[in-house]
Design a protein around this motif. Structure first.
Motif, short mmCIF file in Angstrom:
data_model
loop_
_atom_site.label_atom_id
_atom_site.label_comp_id
_atom_site.label_asym_id
_atom_site.label_seq_id
_atom_site.Cartn_x
_atom_site.Cartn_y
_atom_site.Cartn_z
N THR A 101 -21.65 80.23 -66.28
CA THR A 101 -23.08 80.08 -66.53
C THR A 101 -23.39 79.01 -67.56
O THR A 101 -24.46 78.41 -67.52
CB THR A 101 -23.68 81.42 -66.99
OG1 THR A 101 -23.01 81.87 -68.19
CG2 THR A 101 -23.50 82.48 -65.91
N ASP A 102 -22.45 78.77 -68.49
CA ASP A 102 -22.69 77.76 -69.52
C ASP A 102 -22.24 76.36 -69.11
O ASP A 102 -22.55 75.39 -69.81
CB ASP A 102 -21.98 78.15 -70.82
CG ASP A 102 -22.58 79.38 -71.47
OD1 ASP A 102 -23.67 79.80 -71.03
OD2 ASP A 102 -21.95 79.95 -72.39
N PHE A 103 -21.51 76.26 -68.00
CA PHE A 103 -20.96 74.96 -67.63
C PHE A 103 -22.09 73.95 -67.38
O PHE A 103 -22.11 72.87 -67.97
CB PHE A 103 -20.08 75.08 -66.39
CG PHE A 103 -19.36 73.80 -66.05
CD1 PHE A 103 -18.11 73.53 -66.57
CD2 PHE A 103 -19.94 72.86 -65.19
CE1 PHE A 103 -17.44 72.34 -66.26
CE2 PHE A 103 -19.28 71.67 -64.88
CZ PHE A 103 -18.03 71.42 -65.42
N GLY A 104 -23.00 74.31 -66.48
CA GLY A 104 -24.13 73.42 -66.19
C GLY A 104 -25.47 74.07 -66.41
O GLY A 104 -26.50 73.52 -66.01
N GLY A 105 -25.46 75.28 -67.01
CA GLY A 105 -26.72 75.98 -67.22
C GLY A 105 -27.46 76.23 -65.93
O GLY A 105 -26.86 76.49 -64.88
N SER A 106 -28.77 76.13 -65.98
CA SER A 106 -29.60 76.42 -64.80
C SER A 106 -29.55 75.31 -63.76
O SER A 106 -30.14 75.45 -62.67
CB SER A 106 -31.05 76.65 -65.23
OG SER A 106 -31.57 75.51 -65.89
N LEU A 107 -28.83 74.22 -64.03
CA LEU A 107 -28.66 73.19 -63.00
C LEU A 107 -27.83 73.71 -61.83
O LEU A 107 -28.09 73.38 -60.67
CB LEU A 107 -27.97 71.96 -63.59
CG LEU A 107 -28.76 71.13 -64.61
CD1 LEU A 107 -27.84 70.11 -65.27
CD2 LEU A 107 -29.94 70.44 -63.94
N MET A 108 -26.83 74.53 -62.14
CA MET A 108 -25.87 74.97 -61.14
C MET A 108 -26.17 76.37 -60.66
O MET A 108 -26.61 77.22 -61.44
CB MET A 108 -24.44 74.89 -61.70
CG MET A 108 -24.02 73.48 -62.04
SD MET A 108 -22.41 73.40 -62.87
CE MET A 108 -21.32 74.02 -61.58
N GLN A 109 -25.93 76.62 -59.39
CA GLN A 109 -26.24 77.90 -58.79
C GLN A 109 -24.96 78.63 -58.40
O GLN A 109 -24.52 78.58 -57.24
CB GLN A 109 -27.14 77.72 -57.58
CG GLN A 109 -27.64 79.04 -57.05
CD GLN A 109 -28.67 78.91 -55.95
OE1 GLN A 109 -29.23 79.89 -55.53
NE2 GLN A 109 -28.91 77.71 -55.46
N TRP A 110 -24.36 79.32 -59.36
CA TRP A 110 -23.22 80.16 -59.05
C TRP A 110 -23.72 81.39 -58.30
O TRP A 110 -24.74 81.97 -58.64
CB TRP A 110 -22.52 80.60 -60.34
CG TRP A 110 -21.77 79.50 -61.01
CD1 TRP A 110 -22.21 78.73 -62.05
CD2 TRP A 110 -20.46 79.03 -60.69
NE1 TRP A 110 -21.25 77.81 -62.40
CE2 TRP A 110 -20.16 77.98 -61.58
CE3 TRP A 110 -19.50 79.43 -59.75
CZ2 TRP A 110 -18.94 77.30 -61.56
CZ3 TRP A 110 -18.29 78.75 -59.72
CH2 TRP A 110 -18.02 77.70 -60.61
N HIS A 111 -23.01 81.79 -57.27
CA HIS A 111 -23.47 82.89 -56.44
C HIS A 111 -22.30 83.58 -55.78
O HIS A 111 -21.19 83.05 -55.72
CB HIS A 111 -24.46 82.40 -55.37
CG HIS A 111 -23.89 81.33 -54.48
ND1 HIS A 111 -23.76 80.01 -54.88
CD2 HIS A 111 -23.41 81.38 -53.22
CE1 HIS A 111 -23.23 79.31 -53.90
NE2 HIS A 111 -23.00 80.11 -52.89
N VAL A 112 -22.56 84.79 -55.29
CA VAL A 112 -21.60 85.53 -54.48
C VAL A 112 -22.31 86.04 -53.25
O VAL A 112 -23.53 86.01 -53.17
CB VAL A 112 -20.97 86.72 -55.26
CG1 VAL A 112 -20.14 86.25 -56.43
CG2 VAL A 112 -22.06 87.68 -55.72
N HIS A 113 -21.54 86.51 -52.28
CA HIS A 113 -22.09 87.07 -51.05
C HIS A 113 -21.72 88.55 -50.99
O HIS A 113 -20.60 88.93 -51.28
CB HIS A 113 -21.53 86.36 -49.83
CG HIS A 113 -21.86 84.90 -49.81
ND1 HIS A 113 -23.03 84.40 -49.32
CD2 HIS A 113 -21.18 83.82 -50.28
CE1 HIS A 113 -23.05 83.09 -49.46
NE2 HIS A 113 -21.94 82.72 -50.05
N ASP A 114 -22.69 89.37 -50.61
CA ASP A 114 -22.41 90.79 -50.58
C ASP A 114 -22.63 91.44 -49.22
O ASP A 114 -22.53 92.66 -49.11
CB ASP A 114 -23.24 91.52 -51.64
CG ASP A 114 -24.75 91.40 -51.41
OD1 ASP A 114 -25.16 90.85 -50.36
OD2 ASP A 114 -25.51 91.85 -52.28
#
Length: 390
Positions: free
Chosen positions: A296-309
């Protein structure tokens, strides 16, 4: 042991076999982590073998073996509710779910019964009570297996992911892209990289994100020829019908490289008949949680880390294949299972995308993180994206 059937050992032996059966099912749901799946199979085999042995013999050595195996299984379950096992890929901390909780309870019951059998060899249960206990154990084991097959089993380390029509996403902290009217914005890789002007993003985060986009633009074309990536360890997960086909590399998933364009865990190709055009890297953070500060701190809100459920998987000739998504009741298509969320991932696009270089989904206006429920919405802020997710 004294003559006569020890009623506690009867229930304990059946509980051990039931726990082993649930573990066999769980192993099939973790095939993306070969070592973990094999260990589950071994544990399941020991639980079944010691359970059956106790049903046939009440010798001290046999009962002690059932106690040790099931005590270990229950202890490992309890440990992984709070902590990872770092030397086994995929064995990460997770919240209790129905199937794994019942499996652990059956193991604990088997261990307890074995302990009673060792301390009180002549202990007995009335035949009716023994039969009821044994039947209850069998029902609970069957219910756990049915629940595990038909519903989400959240796991922090599943490595194979894809995006199918209607796919549901969960997102980490800092991924609500709708909070800044200046982000996301359309991405054109032929133009200079400009990630500036996004509120809440630090200079360091902007620099790291910019460097990641640049390194991906430079390094990913080495994998452009889909006909050669198989020799590098990539395999298709069989989702070409969505318009985009994902190729994963389990070796890269398990290595220690992080956001490395020379070791992309997954490649995304746009499908045009028999042609495949490389459009994105899908980096996968093995063994991390969606809210890990390293993500979450790598690119802040620029990047969208996500998972699939909600993805459903079936066995394929070359590994697991995507079979579709769960229905409104959480059930998968026949002969497929839903293993749960899995490892966090982030796309970096080398092709134009209306939702920016880190857009989570494929297709025109494919969507960004939704607000608090973490579900995908087509909300890039650039008009009607009713075409949705391809």
């Amino acid at each position: 042991m004294a003559s006569g059937r020890n009623g506690y050992l009867l229930s304990g032996g059946i509980a051990s076999v039931g726990a082993g059966a649930v573990h066999f099912m769980a192993a099939g749901m973790h095939t993306e982590h070969a070592t973990l799946a094999r260990l589950m199979v071994v544990l399941a085999a020991f639980q079944c073998a010691t359970g059956l042995a106790v049903l046939l013999s009440e010798r001290k050595a046999v009962v002690s073996s059932m106690l040790a195996v099931n005590g270990f299984a229950a202890a490992m379950w309890a440990f992984t509710r709070f902590a990872d096992v770092p030397f086994i890929a995929g064995l990460t901390a997770e919240s209790p779910q129905v199937a794994d909780t019942v499996c652990a309870a059956l193991g604990a019951l088997a261990a307890l019964a074995a302990g009673i059998g060792l301390l009180r060899p002549t202990a007995a249960l009335p035949p009716m009570r023994s039969g009821i206990a044994a039947a209850a154990v069998g029902v609970f084991a069957l219910a756990a297996m049915l629940n595990g097959v038909g519903h989400v089993h959240s796991h922090g380390d599943a490595g194979d992911h894809a995006h199918a029509a209607g796919d549901s996403h969960a997102h980490g902290a800092g991924d609500d892209h709708g909070s800044d009217s200046n982000w996301p914005r359309p991405w054109d890789p032929t133009k200079p990289i400009d990630l500036s002007g996004v509120s809440g993003v630090t200079a360091e985060q902007q620099t790291r994100a910019t460097n990641l986009v640049r390194s991906t633009l430079d390094g990913l074309p080495a994998f452009a020829d889909v006909n050669t990536v198989g020799a590098l360890g990539f395999r298709s997960i069989g989702d070409a019908a969505t318009g985009y086909e994902h190729y994963i590399n389990t070796g890269f998933i398990r290595d220690n490289n992080f956001l490395d364009a020379t070791h992309p865990e997954s490649l995304v190709y746009r499908v045009d008949g028999t042609n495949r055009t490389l459009v994105s890297a899908m980096y996968i953070a093995n063994g991390k949680k969606i809210d890990d500060p390293a993500l979450t701190d790598f690119g802040g809100s620029l990047m969208q880390w996500h998972v699939h459920d909600n993805l459903c998987w079936k066995a394929g000739d070359n590994g697991p294949q995507v079979a579709g998504v769960t229905d409104e009741q959480g059930n998968c298509p026949p002969n497929s299972i839903n293993p749960g969320a899995g490892n966090p991932m982030v796309h970096v696009w080398i092709a134009p995308h209306e939702c920016g270089p880190f857009a989570a989904l494929e297709g025109h206006g494919a969507g960004q993180a939704a607000a608090p429920d973490g579900r995908r919405t087509d909300a890039c802020g650039h008009g009607d994206h009713g075409g949705g997710h391809r």
